[in-house]
Design a protein around this motif. Structure first.
Motif: not given
Length: 151
Positions: A54-70
């Motif tokens: 949940t914390l990771i998702t929040r940070l991604t939504k807040k644009q503090f984290l990006s994610r790429k599929k590999k």
């Protein structure tokens, strides 16, 4: 949870202390999977997998984290600089304090924190430079018209 307002592209974003812990892991490792974040966080905190996700998702939504599929897994990385974010945090925090008390708060911080010799030398240089142009007294910022004799 303690929160702090951090500006990202001219907008304020709240980051909880739990989210800061996630960011510290990502900043340290640069590119990391959610599994790695979960494993490391569970060594520090007694949190469930779903809480950390949940914390990771929040940070991604807040644009503090990006994610790429590999290879079928998401790899997370920070979209903000650690130093810039910490500077924003500190500035935001100190902007809420009485300007007359900033020096005493900084002094207490320095006394209470473990600081390396090189950091102390850097602080001394900064203070020596700042001393040359520092006013005798800073203007009060507690009331709209100031409160020079009250604080």
């Amino acid at each position: 949870m303690d929160t702090v307002a951090v500006k990202k592209e001219q907008k304020k974003v709240e980051i909880s202390s739990a989210e800061w812990q996630i960011m510290r892991i990502v900043w340290t490792l640069k590119h990391v999977t959610s599994t790695e974040i979960i494993n490391l966080m569970q060594q520090k905190q007694d949190w469930s997998d779903s809480t950390i996700k949940t914390l990771i998702t929040r940070l991604t939504k807040k644009q503090f984290l990006s994610r790429k599929k590999k290879n079928g897994r998401y790899i997370y990385s920070a979209t903000v600089s650690e130093q810039d974010t910490m500077d924003e945090y500190a500035n935001s925090l100190f902007n809420d304090f009485c300007a007359h008390k900033t020096g005493s708060v900084l002094n207490e911080l320095i006394n209470s924190l473990d600081i390396s010799k090189s950091d102390i030398e850097s602080l001394q240089k900064t203070l020596d430079t700042k001393l040359k142009t520092a006013p005798e007294q800073v203007s009060c910022n507690c009331l709209p018209d100031g409160c020079e004799h009250m604080c």
